[in-house]
Design a protein around this motif. Structure first.
Motif, short mmCIF file in Angstrom:
data_model
loop_
_atom_site.label_atom_id
_atom_site.label_comp_id
_atom_site.label_asym_id
_atom_site.label_seq_id
_atom_site.Cartn_x
_atom_site.Cartn_y
_atom_site.Cartn_z
N ARG A 2 27.72 31.63 1.54
CA ARG A 2 28.45 31.18 3.03
C ARG A 2 28.43 33.26 4.03
N ILE A 3 27.72 33.68 3.25
CA ILE A 3 27.61 35.11 4.60
C ILE A 3 26.57 35.13 5.18
N PHE A 4 25.70 34.75 4.81
CA PHE A 4 24.35 34.96 5.37
C PHE A 4 23.07 33.60 5.80
N ALA A 13 20.86 36.29 11.56
CA ALA A 13 21.02 36.57 12.69
C ALA A 13 20.88 37.89 12.88
N ARG A 14 22.47 38.30 12.22
CA ARG A 14 22.68 39.24 11.61
C ARG A 14 23.13 40.56 13.24
N PRO A 15 24.28 40.26 13.46
CA PRO A 15 24.68 40.50 15.12
C PRO A 15 25.71 41.74 14.97
N VAL A 16 25.64 42.45 16.00
CA VAL A 16 26.80 43.84 15.98
C VAL A 16 27.60 43.61 16.94
N ASP A 17 27.85 42.15 17.11
CA ASP A 17 28.60 42.43 18.28
C ASP A 17 30.33 42.62 17.52
N GLN A 18 30.47 42.71 16.49
CA GLN A 18 31.86 43.13 16.62
C GLN A 18 32.52 44.86 15.91
N HIS A 19 30.47 45.04 16.30
CA HIS A 19 31.02 46.81 15.91
C HIS A 19 31.14 47.26 17.12
N THR A 41 27.26 38.21 -1.79
CA THR A 41 25.85 37.97 -1.23
C THR A 41 24.95 38.51 -2.15
N ASP A 42 24.67 39.92 -2.26
CA ASP A 42 23.82 40.18 -2.65
C ASP A 42 23.69 40.80 -3.92
N MET A 43 24.91 39.65 -4.39
CA MET A 43 24.18 39.42 -6.67
C MET A 43 23.19 37.59 -5.91
N PRO A 80 35.51 39.44 8.24
CA PRO A 80 35.52 41.27 7.54
C PRO A 80 34.10 41.38 7.89
N THR A 81 33.58 42.28 8.26
CA THR A 81 32.25 43.32 8.66
C THR A 81 32.37 44.65 7.80
N VAL A 82 31.05 45.10 6.80
CA VAL A 82 31.09 45.87 6.40
C VAL A 82 30.65 46.29 7.15
N GLY A 83 29.53 46.85 7.82
CA GLY A 83 29.23 47.95 8.47
C GLY A 83 30.02 48.53 9.84
N GLY A 84 30.71 46.37 10.28
CA GLY A 84 31.85 46.54 11.69
C GLY A 84 33.07 48.09 10.63
C1 UD1 Z 1 26.29 45.03 3.98
C2 UD1 Z 1 25.35 45.51 2.95
C3 UD1 Z 1 24.72 44.31 2.82
C4 UD1 Z 1 25.53 43.21 2.41
C5 UD1 Z 1 26.45 42.42 3.83
C6 UD1 Z 1 28.18 41.78 3.26
C7 UD1 Z 1 24.94 47.55 3.48
C8 UD1 Z 1 24.09 48.47 4.26
N1 UD1 Z 1 24.31 46.03 3.77
O1 UD1 Z 1 25.41 44.56 5.38
O2 UD1 Z 1 23.85 44.63 1.64
O3 UD1 Z 1 25.12 41.75 1.87
O4 UD1 Z 1 27.31 44.06 4.02
O5 UD1 Z 1 28.19 42.57 1.93
O6 UD1 Z 1 26.28 48.02 3.31
N2 UD1 Z 1 28.99 40.09 11.39
C9 UD1 Z 1 28.41 39.25 12.52
N3 UD1 Z 1 29.07 40.62 13.52
C10 UD1 Z 1 29.06 41.77 13.37
C11 UD1 Z 1 28.48 42.31 12.36
C12 UD1 Z 1 29.04 40.98 11.26
O7 UD1 Z 1 28.91 38.73 13.18
O8 UD1 Z 1 29.66 42.39 14.35
C13 UD1 Z 1 28.86 38.72 10.82
C14 UD1 Z 1 27.25 39.07 9.73
O9 UD1 Z 1 26.21 38.02 10.53
C15 UD1 Z 1 27.37 38.39 8.11
C16 UD1 Z 1 28.91 38.48 7.84
O10 UD1 Z 1 29.93 39.12 9.43
O11 UD1 Z 1 27.44 36.39 8.60
C17 UD1 Z 1 29.35 39.55 7.27
O12 UD1 Z 1 27.93 41.09 7.59
P1 UD1 Z 1 28.34 42.39 7.34
O13 UD1 Z 1 28.75 42.47 6.49
O14 UD1 Z 1 28.48 43.11 8.68
O15 UD1 Z 1 27.12 43.23 6.84
P2 UD1 Z 1 26.27 44.38 6.95
O16 UD1 Z 1 27.12 46.01 7.48
O17 UD1 Z 1 24.77 44.39 7.55
#
Ligand code: UD1
Length: 448
Positions: free
Chosen positions: A354-356, A149-155, A332-334, A190-194
């Motif tokens: 554990r991530i996706f 699902a990859r939500p963006v709620d944390q952002h 997770t990317d490996m 911990p969220t990378v994109g967030g």
């Molecule tokens: C980035 C990487 C991706 C990598 C991932 C985890 C980029 C462009 N992409 O993706 O290749 O696989 O990190 O290392 O850098 N989550 C929420 N809410 C949010 C944000 C995230 O619930 O608002 C959850 C996600 O569903 C997931 C976890 O947090 O389960 C980690 O996601 P996130 O670190 O945000 O991954 P991306 O930034 O999308």
């Protein structure tokens, strides 16, 4: 624990972001396939590209700059071209020549259209910088993707704490805030994109922002270092507490993107699959510590040498266990690439993702090549087999495609991988790099 055989395990593929808007150039990739004749050990030198995942937020933070900017070591990938196209639409004029991108700031507009966002989820990273710079942003909601699902709620929650207000209209996230102010923000996970979005929002905010439980990935450190080179004041990158003191403006600079740890890790894993020895130049060894230690546990050997970082494999692969985690844990990317190795390892291996959710799409295709894999929820049990057999297979997402390349390199006979536009999102001409070290791999048009 009960494991169900893959034949009865149904995988749900969401919208995988198929690139329908694409230009003639892109459609060439859609039609391409890779053909691999397995069984050749690798030997030689491979240069590691600039990091895609570091380049995406760094390029998007052009929105924050008031002067021209030169980026170096930018990989030539589909996601990067999409990002440059998006930046052009938003008002930052970018020209890519080889590994260099020159950016000239122009008049910004706050709208990131769906046609672009749907092909690349990372487009959501323009939300923070657009609100910081223009006080508003309209960014299409990215929707589902093949790995969950990859939500963006944390952002959004973080930006709300800084004063932004969001509405959802016609599939777009509309964000408004006259002027963002510093805040204490604690992520639920911990969220990378967030973390990246909030760093970019906070650099021009009033006052200081503290991000707690922040992601620690090296690409975030690279983003923070880049922004600091433009005049930002960010401390603590690489730790779980990041402090950003807002400044009034950012100038352009020149910046070289870090090497791609996932591309490097994929090539290291290739040697584990085929045997032989390769040397990687510009290998980000420190950032790959968790991957290297798993590959060592499987029987691979590593050493620093004059040319770079050498990986070799001679004996049989041994089974291992991995659990994907935020950095510095196993990435997770490996996961998909190491699962390919596990298919040929002696004994029973376990993968705990554990991530996706839904990140086992490659497993079904590996089974078609003779692998013995059973899935139960987020866990996969892999029983090593004597050999894999070449087959026509389908790439389903970026890293799943990479695992099929690995499997193909070791399989008996010919493997054909279709839908490699997924692979082209993250690997620049992988067939050229692998051919140069002895693999029999070529690209053909699907209809050839
Ligand atoms: C980035 C990487 C991706 C990598 C991932 C985890 C980029 C462009 N992409 O993706 O290749 O696989 O990190 O290392 O850098 N989550 C929420 N809410 C949010 C944000 C995230 O619930 O608002 C959850 C996600 O569903 C997931 C976890 O947090 O389960 C980690 O996601 P996130 O670190 O945000 O991954 P991306 O930034 O999308």
């Amino acid at each position: 624990m009960e494991f169900c055989p893959l034949s009865v395990y149904s995988l749900t593929a969401g919208s995988s972001g198929s690139p329908t808007f694409l230009t003639t150039n892109f459609s060439r990739y859609i039609m391409d396939k890779l053909i691999i004749e397995g069984g050749r050990p690798l030997s030689g030198v491979i240069d590691v590209n600039g990091s895609k995942n570091a380049a995406l937020p760094i390029l998007l933070s052009s929105i924050l700059l008031e002067g021209p900017q030169d980026f170096f070591n930018v990989p030539n990938l589909r996601d990067i071209r999409t990002t440059l196209k998006l930046l052009g639409l938003l008002g930052c004029d970018c020209v890519q020549e080889g590994k260099r991108v020159h950016m000239e700031p122009g008049t910004l507009t706050p709208e990131a259209p769906y046609d672009l966002v749907r092909t690349m989820r990372a487009s959501v990273l323009c939300l923070g910088p657009l609100i910081a710079r223009l006080g508003r942003a309209t960014v299409a909601l990215p929707g589902g993707c093949a790995i969950g699902a990859r939500p963006v709620d944390q952002h959004l929650k973080g930006l709300e704490k800084m004063g932004a207000v969001f509405t959802l209209e016609g599939g777009n996230i509309i964000g408004r805030c006259e002027h963002l102010r510093g805040a204490q923000i604690t992520f639920d996970m911990p969220t990378v994109g967030g973390t990246e979005n909030l760093i970019m929002a906070a650099v021009l905010a009033d006052g200081t922002t503290q991000l707690n439980n922040a992601a620690r990935e090296p690409e975030i450190t690279d983003l923070a270092n880049f922004l600091n080179s433009c005049g930002a004041r960010i401390r603590g990158q690489g730790t779980s507490t990041i402090e950003i003191e807002g400044v009034t403006s950012l100038r352009g600079s020149t910046y070289s993107i870090m090497p791609d740890r996932i591309e490097a890790g994929t090539f290291l894993a290739c040697v584990g699959m085929t045997g032989g020895r390769i040397v990687l130049t510009h290998c980000p060894v420190e950032a790959l510590e968790s991957v290297i230690s798993v590959l060592e546990s499987m029987g691979m050997r590593f050493e620093h040498c004059e040319q770079g970082f050498a990986a070799s494999m001679s004996g049989p692969l041994k089974a291992t266990e991995i659990r994907t985690q935020p950095y510095p844990g196993f990435p997770t990317d490996m996961q998909a690439q190491v699962m390919a190795l596990m298919c040929l390892a002696q004994g029973v291996s376990i993968v705990d993702e554990r991530i996706f959710e839904n990140r086992f799409m490659h497993a079904l295709e590996l089974v078609r090549m003779g692998a013995d894999i059973q899935i139960n929820g987020h866990t996969a049990l892999v029983r090593g087999v004597d050999h894999l057999t070449g087959a026509p297979v389908m790439a389903s997402d970026l890293r799943a495609s990479a695992s099929l390349v690995l499997a193909g390199l070791a399989a008996r006979g010919e493997t054909q991988i279709r839908r490699i536009y997924h692979l082209d999102r993250g690997y620049e001409r992988i067939e050229d790099k692998l051919s140069a070290v002895g693999a029999r791999i070529r690209r053909e048009h699907e209809d050839d």
